[in-house]
Design a protein around this motif. Sequence first.
Motif, PDB file in Angstrom:
ATOM      1  N   ASN A 217      -0.698 -11.925   3.860  1.00 54.26           N
ATOM      2  CA  ASN A 217       0.439 -12.757   4.283  1.00 54.26           C
ATOM      3  C   ASN A 217       1.678 -11.942   4.668  1.00 54.26           C
ATOM      4  O   ASN A 217       2.800 -12.371   4.458  1.00 54.26           O
ATOM      5  CB  ASN A 217       0.798 -13.788   3.200  1.00 54.26           C
ATOM      6  CG  ASN A 217      -0.321 -14.776   2.980  1.00 54.26           C
ATOM      7  OD1 ASN A 217      -0.955 -15.222   3.921  1.00 54.26           O
ATOM      8  ND2 ASN A 217      -0.578 -15.103   1.735  1.00 54.26           N
ATOM      9  N   TYR A 218       1.444 -10.775   5.221  1.00 55.10           N
ATOM     10  CA  TYR A 218       2.556  -9.966   5.731  1.00 55.10           C
ATOM     11  C   TYR A 218       3.016 -10.505   7.086  1.00 55.10           C
ATOM     12  O   TYR A 218       4.200 -10.499   7.388  1.00 55.10           O
ATOM     13  CB  TYR A 218       2.118  -8.506   5.858  1.00 55.10           C
ATOM     14  CG  TYR A 218       3.185  -7.600   6.405  1.00 55.10           C
ATOM     15  CD1 TYR A 218       4.250  -7.190   5.609  1.00 55.10           C
ATOM     16  CD2 TYR A 218       3.136  -7.163   7.724  1.00 55.10           C
ATOM     17  CE1 TYR A 218       5.245  -6.365   6.121  1.00 55.10           C
ATOM     18  CE2 TYR A 218       4.122  -6.340   8.244  1.00 55.10           C
ATOM     19  CZ  TYR A 218       5.170  -5.939   7.433  1.00 55.10           C
ATOM     20  OH  TYR A 218       6.155  -5.122   7.938  1.00 55.10           O
ATOM     21  N   ALA A 219       2.055 -10.963   7.870  1.00 54.13           N
ATOM     22  CA  ALA A 219       2.341 -11.508   9.200  1.00 54.13           C
ATOM     23  C   ALA A 219       1.266 -12.538   9.532  1.00 54.13           C
ATOM     24  O   ALA A 219       0.339 -12.768   8.752  1.00 54.13           O
ATOM     25  CB  ALA A 219       2.357 -10.390  10.236  1.00 54.13           C
TER      26      ALA A 219
ATOM     27  N   CYS B 207      -3.249  -6.517   6.122  1.00 49.08           N
ATOM     28  CA  CYS B 207      -4.620  -7.010   6.097  1.00 49.08           C
ATOM     29  C   CYS B 207      -5.539  -6.091   6.906  1.00 49.08           C
ATOM     30  O   CYS B 207      -6.645  -5.761   6.462  1.00 49.08           O
ATOM     31  CB  CYS B 207      -4.675  -8.429   6.650  1.00 49.08           C
ATOM     32  SG  CYS B 207      -6.317  -9.164   6.565  1.00 49.08           S
TER      33      CYS B 207
ATOM     34  N   ASN C 156       2.407  -7.691  -1.046  1.00 49.40           N
ATOM     35  CA  ASN C 156       1.270  -8.158  -0.271  1.00 49.40           C
ATOM     36  C   ASN C 156      -0.099  -7.747  -0.823  1.00 49.40           C
ATOM     37  O   ASN C 156      -1.113  -8.304  -0.411  1.00 49.40           O
ATOM     38  CB  ASN C 156       1.398  -7.679   1.161  1.00 49.40           C
ATOM     39  CG  ASN C 156       2.713  -8.070   1.773  1.00 49.40           C
ATOM     40  OD1 ASN C 156       3.663  -7.286   1.785  1.00 49.40           O
ATOM     41  ND2 ASN C 156       2.805  -9.304   2.230  1.00 49.40           N
TER      42      ASN C 156
ATOM     43  N   ASP D 248      -1.398  -9.044  11.229  1.00 47.64           N
ATOM     44  CA  ASP D 248      -1.074  -8.595   9.876  1.00 47.64           C
ATOM     45  C   ASP D 248      -1.572  -7.162   9.661  1.00 47.64           C
ATOM     46  O   ASP D 248      -2.759  -6.930   9.448  1.00 47.64           O
ATOM     47  CB  ASP D 248      -1.699  -9.541   8.854  1.00 47.64           C
ATOM     48  CG  ASP D 248      -1.165  -9.348   7.453  1.00 47.64           C
ATOM     49  OD1 ASP D 248      -0.855  -8.200   7.085  1.00 47.64           O
ATOM     50  OD2 ASP D 248      -1.060 -10.350   6.731  1.00 47.64           O
TER      51      ASP D 248
END
Length: 105
Positions: free
Chosen positions: A24-26, A34, A99, A31
Amino acid sequence: MTKVEVELGHNKSIKKITVHGHANYAESGSDIVCAGISTLLMTGALAAREIVGTDIMKECRDGRLVLEVPTDNIDDNLQVILQTVIIGLRDIESGYPKNIKIKEI
């Protein structure tokens, strides 16, 4: 948050790495946290198969990936590969602590 559980065995050898959740960073597809996590894990699994000749990928689906060492495998090269994956994951964790979280069990 991505959660990583590292199951240790005899002499702190890595028996299993379970990863679940999303960083859930981007947005999905953008992301980098991820992407980094996925790249390390997939490279570890590929190296285990190509270098050691052992398939350690036990599960791979959206939001969950499991690498597991067969009980009869004591190959030192496999442990070096898995330790390298953990080193990379810990580096990501130090840069993105909101994250990814790594826990040894």
